[in-house]
Design an enzyme around this catalytic site. Structure first.
Site, PDB file in Angstrom:
ATOM      1  N   ARG A  77       0.920  -0.900   0.081  1.00  0.00           N
ATOM      2  CA  ARG A  77       0.322   0.162  -0.092  1.00  0.00           C
ATOM      3  C   ARG A  77       1.143   1.551   0.107  1.00  0.00           C
ATOM      4  O   ARG A  77       1.893   1.167   0.405  1.00  0.00           O
ATOM      5  CB  ARG A  77      -0.956   0.095   1.309  1.00  0.00           C
ATOM      6  CG  ARG A  77       0.166  -0.037   2.440  1.00  0.00           C
ATOM      7  CD  ARG A  77      -1.361   0.501   4.047  1.00  0.00           C
ATOM      8  NE  ARG A  77      -0.181   0.133   4.667  1.00  0.00           N
ATOM      9  CZ  ARG A  77       0.423   1.164   5.458  1.00  0.00           C
ATOM     10  NH1 ARG A  77       0.583   2.287   5.003  1.00  0.00           N
ATOM     11  NH2 ARG A  77       1.092   1.149   7.085  1.00  0.00           N
ATOM     12  N   GLY A  87       2.022   5.414   1.340  1.00  0.00           N
ATOM     13  CA  GLY A  87       1.990   5.274   3.153  1.00  0.00           C
ATOM     14  C   GLY A  87       3.565   4.827   3.333  1.00  0.00           C
ATOM     15  O   GLY A  87       4.052   3.892   3.154  1.00  0.00           O
ATOM     16  N   GLU A  88       3.009   5.159   5.076  1.00  0.00           N
ATOM     17  CA  GLU A  88       4.218   4.760   5.843  1.00  0.00           C
ATOM     18  C   GLU A  88       3.191   3.217   7.125  1.00  0.00           C
ATOM     19  O   GLU A  88       3.226   2.269   6.540  1.00  0.00           O
ATOM     20  CB  GLU A  88       4.110   6.070   6.578  1.00  0.00           C
ATOM     21  CG  GLU A  88       6.330   6.518   6.410  1.00  0.00           C
ATOM     22  CD  GLU A  88       7.100   5.662   7.019  1.00  0.00           C
ATOM     23  OE1 GLU A  88       7.180   5.110   7.962  1.00  0.00           O
ATOM     24  OE2 GLU A  88       8.431   6.403   6.998  1.00  0.00           O
ATOM     25  N   LEU A 130      -5.317   6.264   6.372  1.00  0.00           N
ATOM     26  CA  LEU A 130      -5.940   5.497   5.630  1.00  0.00           C
ATOM     27  C   LEU A 130      -4.573   5.199   4.700  1.00  0.00           C
ATOM     28  O   LEU A 130      -3.709   6.015   4.521  1.00  0.00           O
ATOM     29  CB  LEU A 130      -7.117   6.046   4.392  1.00  0.00           C
ATOM     30  CG  LEU A 130      -6.430   7.493   4.058  1.00  0.00           C
ATOM     31  CD1 LEU A 130      -6.216   7.069   2.054  1.00  0.00           C
ATOM     32  CD2 LEU A 130      -7.772   8.525   4.106  1.00  0.00           C
ATOM     33  N   SER A 160      -8.721   2.763   8.451  1.00  0.00           N
ATOM     34  CA  SER A 160      -9.280   2.521   8.998  1.00  0.00           C
ATOM     35  C   SER A 160      -8.977   3.476  10.705  1.00  0.00           C
ATOM     36  O   SER A 160      -9.349   4.689  10.477  1.00  0.00           O
ATOM     37  CB  SER A 160      -7.752   1.887   9.677  1.00  0.00           C
ATOM     38  OG  SER A 160      -5.928   2.624  10.136  1.00  0.00           O
ATOM     39  N   CYS A 214       2.637   6.827  10.441  1.00  0.00           N
ATOM     40  CA  CYS A 214       2.259   7.688   9.142  1.00  0.00           C
ATOM     41  C   CYS A 214       4.054   8.700   9.413  1.00  0.00           C
ATOM     42  O   CYS A 214       4.176   9.763   8.567  1.00  0.00           O
ATOM     43  CB  CYS A 214       1.506   8.134   9.470  1.00  0.00           C
ATOM     44  SG  CYS A 214      -0.107   7.436   9.352  1.00  0.00           S
TER      45      CYS A 214
END
Length: 216
Positions: free
Chosen positions: A72, A74-75, A149, A164, A180
């Site tokens: 996905r 992001g972090e 997200l 989430s 994140c």
């Protein structure tokens, strides 16, 4: 282009993250132009997940909680009991012929669905430019993150992963990471803010808002 049908909502219950991750990829591999879009409601046992942009050093101390690399965006984030997780298995070409043009709109729809869900409990939240997710906009917890997200959008316009929302969690594991990628980012859940609700109620409320929004 015709209006997309509402995605099907499936309740998968409490499920190991690795199981759900494999199932999302298998579903997306197998789907065709006729496959209905789906929203999967899941609750995970404790797990840290790393997005494609994640710096492993942002996991400060996992305390024996599994750390899983994902595809996905992001972090690093944390999933655990008492958190609503909804995965969006969509074909964005049903919204725009060039799925990439719908990606930003999709993120807006997800974020707005979370904001509207929380507003029903008199919880005021907001977006932050350049920092995907939803944050408290006033009160003692102003600036704390309550929802995260991250999505995977394949070249064919099909998505998985999702959003989430913290409902009634042990928030301690968030202090073992830089959520994140942000050092000292505070996190919060609905229970700590005084919301009288259940996980199942919020699961259904958010899933229904997402389903309705994605059919417009």
């Amino acid at each position: 282009m015709s209006v997309p049908q509402q995605p099907l909502i499936l309740q998968r219950g409490l499920e190991a993250y690795e199981t759900t991750f494999a199932a999302m990829r298998a579903f997306t591999d197998a789907r065709t132009a006729a496959t209905a879009d789906e929203l999967w409601i899941v609750e995970h046992p404790p797990v840290f997940t790393l997005g494609l942009a994640a710096d492993p050093s942002h996991v400060l101390d996992p305390h024996q909680i599994p750390v899983v690399e994902t595809d996905r965006g992001g972090e690093v984030t944390y999933h655990g009991p008492g958190q609503v997780v909804i995965y969006l298995l969509l074909d964005l070409r049903r919204h725009k012929a060039d799925a990439r043009l719908f990606a930003r709109e999709l993120v807006n729809k997800i974020e707005q669905s979370v904001i509207d869900t929380l507003a029903a409990y008199n919880l005021a939240c907001e977006r932050k430019p350049g920092a995907p997710g939803i944050y408290m906009s006033d009160g003692p917890a102003q600036g704390a993150k309550i929802a995260a997200l991250g999505l995977k959008i394949r070249g064919n316009g099909c998505t998985y992963h999702g959003v989430s929302l913290n409902v009634a969690m042990d928030l301690t594991p968030f202090t073992w990471i830089n959520p994140c990628g942000y050092e000292d980012l505070a996190t919060i859940d609905m229970q700590s803010l005084g919301a009288q609700t259940t996980l199942a109620e919020v699961q259904n409320a958010l899933a229904n808002r997402l389903s309705t929004s994605l059919s417009r």
